[in-house]
Design a protein around this motif. Sequence first.
Motif, short mmCIF file in Angstrom:
data_model
loop_
_atom_site.label_atom_id
_atom_site.label_comp_id
_atom_site.label_asym_id
_atom_site.label_seq_id
_atom_site.Cartn_x
_atom_site.Cartn_y
_atom_site.Cartn_z
N ASP A 50 0.87 -1.20 -0.08
CA ASP A 50 -0.12 -0.19 0.07
C ASP A 50 0.96 1.30 0.02
O ASP A 50 1.77 1.38 0.74
CB ASP A 50 -0.80 0.12 1.21
CG ASP A 50 -1.85 1.14 1.24
OD1 ASP A 50 -1.94 2.16 0.38
OD2 ASP A 50 -2.70 1.22 2.11
N GLU A 52 -0.83 4.41 -0.19
CA GLU A 52 -1.49 5.42 0.13
C GLU A 52 -1.06 5.86 1.60
O GLU A 52 -1.26 7.11 2.08
CB GLU A 52 -2.94 5.05 -0.06
CG GLU A 52 -4.11 6.31 -0.08
CD GLU A 52 -5.20 5.47 -0.43
OE1 GLU A 52 -6.09 6.16 -1.10
OE2 GLU A 52 -5.74 4.29 -0.27
N ARG A 53 -0.68 4.85 2.55
CA ARG A 53 -0.49 5.42 3.66
C ARG A 53 0.49 4.52 4.37
O ARG A 53 0.76 3.34 4.21
CB ARG A 53 -1.62 5.23 4.62
CG ARG A 53 -2.19 3.57 4.88
CD ARG A 53 -3.68 3.30 5.43
NE ARG A 53 -4.69 4.11 4.64
CZ ARG A 53 -5.18 3.40 3.57
NH1 ARG A 53 -4.85 2.17 3.21
NH2 ARG A 53 -6.40 4.05 2.85
N ASN A 55 2.51 1.99 7.11
CA ASN A 55 1.81 0.87 7.65
C ASN A 55 0.59 0.32 7.21
O ASN A 55 -0.21 -0.20 8.03
CB ASN A 55 1.82 1.24 9.08
CG ASN A 55 3.08 1.35 9.81
OD1 ASN A 55 4.06 0.71 9.54
ND2 ASN A 55 3.08 2.04 10.64
N GLY A 56 0.34 0.56 5.93
CA GLY A 56 -0.82 -0.09 5.12
C GLY A 56 -0.52 -1.47 4.92
O GLY A 56 0.26 -2.19 5.28
N TYR A 74 -6.94 -2.16 -2.75
CA TYR A 74 -5.97 -1.03 -2.89
C TYR A 74 -6.35 -0.03 -3.86
O TYR A 74 -7.08 -0.31 -4.87
CB TYR A 74 -4.54 -1.53 -3.36
CG TYR A 74 -3.87 -2.70 -2.40
CD1 TYR A 74 -2.76 -2.19 -1.31
CD2 TYR A 74 -3.81 -4.00 -2.77
CE1 TYR A 74 -2.48 -3.06 -0.61
CE2 TYR A 74 -3.24 -4.91 -1.87
CZ TYR A 74 -2.49 -4.32 -1.05
OH TYR A 74 -1.91 -5.34 0.05
#
Length: 185
Positions: A50, A52-53, A55-56, A74
Amino acid sequence: MKIENKLESIKVINDLRLNKFPEQLFKGGEEEAVRNFLEQYPAQYYAIRDKERANGIFKLKVDANKVLEEIKDYNLFTINVSSINYVDNQLLVGEIEFLSNNEVYAILTTNSQASVRDAIKCPEFNIKTDIFNDTLLNKIPHFNFIYSYIMSHNLKDVIVEFALFNKEVGIKKEKIIIYELRTHY
């Protein structure tokens, strides 16, 4: 050097031409582009991360034939050839930082099946010292090789997530793979 997020990390790794496993950034809905990537870089296993963030959702070992199914949750993600394909060759994995004031921070493991996250959860080495502490630093396998690589690529004051292998791997066929660079996140 200032790196504020995962996308900037990817850009810096590419700009500095650091060694990495074949990897590409995708957005949700780009299944055809994902298929093309899988065809271009055939492997038994892939990793999905991930972007997008922090620790995704992170999947280290996805069978090639399950990648398209696994990417459904995702929005922004990377797919890369997984280090699991080289589990018999991995010598050391984790993160390390060499500061301008000669301090060294390292969280590492020699567990050949570990990811960087695994190394952070269960480190074999979790140190804060200075570059002159030979007694401690000599306990880290291949420390001088890692130090030389990081200094030769001007990565001082940068947290470097990496893995070291006993053979050349990745797009540049080197023994070190760089997963991520961090300074301000």
